[in-house]
Design a protein around this motif. Structure first.
Motif, PDB file in Angstrom:
ATOM      1  N   GLY A  24       0.828  -1.294   0.206  1.00  0.00           N
ATOM      2  CA  GLY A  24      -0.088   0.000  -0.034  1.00  0.00           C
ATOM      3  C   GLY A  24       0.950   1.130  -0.027  1.00  0.00           C
ATOM      4  N   PRO A  26       0.275   5.739   0.183  1.00  0.00           N
ATOM      5  CA  PRO A  26      -0.554   6.674   0.860  1.00  0.00           C
ATOM      6  C   PRO A  26      -1.459   7.242  -0.306  1.00  0.00           C
ATOM      7  CG  PRO A  26       1.712   7.254   1.591  1.00  0.00           C
ATOM      8  CD  PRO A  26       1.950   6.167   0.602  1.00  0.00           C
ATOM      9  N   TYR A  29      -4.184   4.902  -0.338  1.00  0.00           N
ATOM     10  CA  TYR A  29      -4.961   4.893   0.753  1.00  0.00           C
ATOM     11  C   TYR A  29      -6.013   6.152   0.615  1.00  0.00           C
ATOM     12  CZ  TYR A  29      -1.819   1.492   2.815  1.00  0.00           C
ATOM     13  OH  TYR A  29      -0.949   0.434   3.403  1.00  0.00           O
ATOM     14  N   ARG A  30      -5.394   7.233   0.030  1.00  0.00           N
ATOM     15  CA  ARG A  30      -6.323   8.367  -0.148  1.00  0.00           C
ATOM     16  C   ARG A  30      -7.453   7.720  -1.127  1.00  0.00           C
ATOM     17  NH1 ARG A  30      -2.519  11.396  -1.635  1.00  0.00           N
ATOM     18  NH2 ARG A  30      -1.986  12.122   0.120  1.00  0.00           N
ATOM     19  N   ILE A  32      -8.802   4.980  -1.778  1.00  0.00           N
ATOM     20  CA  ILE A  32      -9.690   3.817  -0.819  1.00  0.00           C
ATOM     21  C   ILE A  32     -10.460   4.799   0.053  1.00  0.00           C
ATOM     22  CG2 ILE A  32      -9.707   2.591   1.036  1.00  0.00           C
ATOM     23  CD1 ILE A  32      -7.197   0.903  -0.285  1.00  0.00           C
ATOM     24  N   ALA A  33      -9.924   5.906   0.732  1.00  0.00           N
ATOM     25  CA  ALA A  33     -10.823   6.675   1.625  1.00  0.00           C
ATOM     26  C   ALA A  33     -11.637   7.392   1.084  1.00  0.00           C
ATOM     27  CB  ALA A  33      -9.838   7.532   2.536  1.00  0.00           C
ATOM     28  N   SER A  81     -10.973   8.781   7.613  1.00  0.00           N
ATOM     29  CA  SER A  81     -10.782   7.583   7.491  1.00  0.00           C
ATOM     30  C   SER A  81      -9.181   7.299   6.664  1.00  0.00           C
ATOM     31  CB  SER A  81     -11.897   6.958   6.377  1.00  0.00           C
ATOM     32  OG  SER A  81     -11.989   7.664   5.385  1.00  0.00           O
ATOM     33  N   TYR A  82      -8.983   8.517   6.162  1.00  0.00           N
ATOM     34  CA  TYR A  82      -7.540   8.429   5.509  1.00  0.00           C
ATOM     35  C   TYR A  82      -6.678   8.498   6.502  1.00  0.00           C
ATOM     36  CZ  TYR A  82      -3.184   9.849   3.234  1.00  0.00           C
ATOM     37  OH  TYR A  82      -2.142   9.996   2.853  1.00  0.00           O
ATOM     38  N   ILE A  85      -6.516   4.864   8.053  1.00  0.00           N
ATOM     39  CA  ILE A  85      -5.989   3.686   7.504  1.00  0.00           C
ATOM     40  C   ILE A  85      -4.376   4.163   7.505  1.00  0.00           C
ATOM     41  CG2 ILE A  85      -5.527   3.033   4.998  1.00  0.00           C
ATOM     42  CD1 ILE A  85      -8.302   3.831   4.554  1.00  0.00           C
ATOM     43  N   MET A  86      -3.988   5.260   7.520  1.00  0.00           N
ATOM     44  CA  MET A  86      -2.465   5.721   7.683  1.00  0.00           C
ATOM     45  C   MET A  86      -1.959   5.139   8.981  1.00  0.00           C
ATOM     46  SD  MET A  86      -1.277   6.856   4.762  1.00  0.00           S
ATOM     47  CE  MET A  86       0.315   7.625   5.212  1.00  0.00           C
ATOM     48  N   ASP A  89      -1.075   1.603   8.992  1.00  0.00           N
ATOM     49  CA  ASP A  89      -0.124   0.985   8.115  1.00  0.00           C
ATOM     50  C   ASP A  89       1.202   1.167   9.021  1.00  0.00           C
ATOM     51  OD1 ASP A  89       1.876   0.480   6.429  1.00  0.00           O
ATOM     52  OD2 ASP A  89       0.957   1.229   4.852  1.00  0.00           O
TER      53      ASP A  89
END
Length: 115
Positions: A24, A26, A29-30, A32-33, A81-82, A85-86, A89
């Motif tokens: 993954g 960033p 992840y962005r 996905i968020a 949510s971002y 998620i960060m 990780d």
């Protein structure tokens, strides 16, 4: 593909391949968020609209207020949510949510020979 890469790939234990880190980034992840937030809020707003139209019988059920609240909520939810998620990780987060248990590994050693 060079022979060195093939040797490295074949040297990896099949069980250890599952333990490789998640690839993954960033940026991923962005995405996905953002898409998760947009999808969730679109689903919820469509449900609200359907209830107002089909159950309440209103011709146009919304003013600008529910739409504005939905947009603000979607933006805030995507941002939070971002961040969540960060933090999950291990490479990018603070690491405060992770516990590293120490383990012992018994390494092989040479047996003493009889003389």
């Amino acid at each position: 593909m060079s022979e060195d890469n093939v040797k490295q790939d074949s040297a990896i234990d099949p069980e250890a391949k599952d333990a490789l880190p998640f690839p993954g980034t960033p940026a991923m992840y962005r995405k996905i968020a953002i898409w998760g937030s947009l999808g969730l809020h679109a689903y919820l707003f469509a449900g609200y609209w359907a209830i107002k139209v089909f159950l309440a019988g209103e011709a146009w059920p919304t003013s600008w207020v529910p739409l504005a609240v939905t947009v603000v909520s979607a933006v805030l939810f995507a941002r939070f949510s971002y961040r969540w998620i960060m933090r999950l990780d291990a490479r990018y987060g603070r690491g405060s949510g992770w516990i590293l248990h120490s383990t012992r590994v018994k390494l092989p050693f040479e047996k003493p020979r009889r003389k």
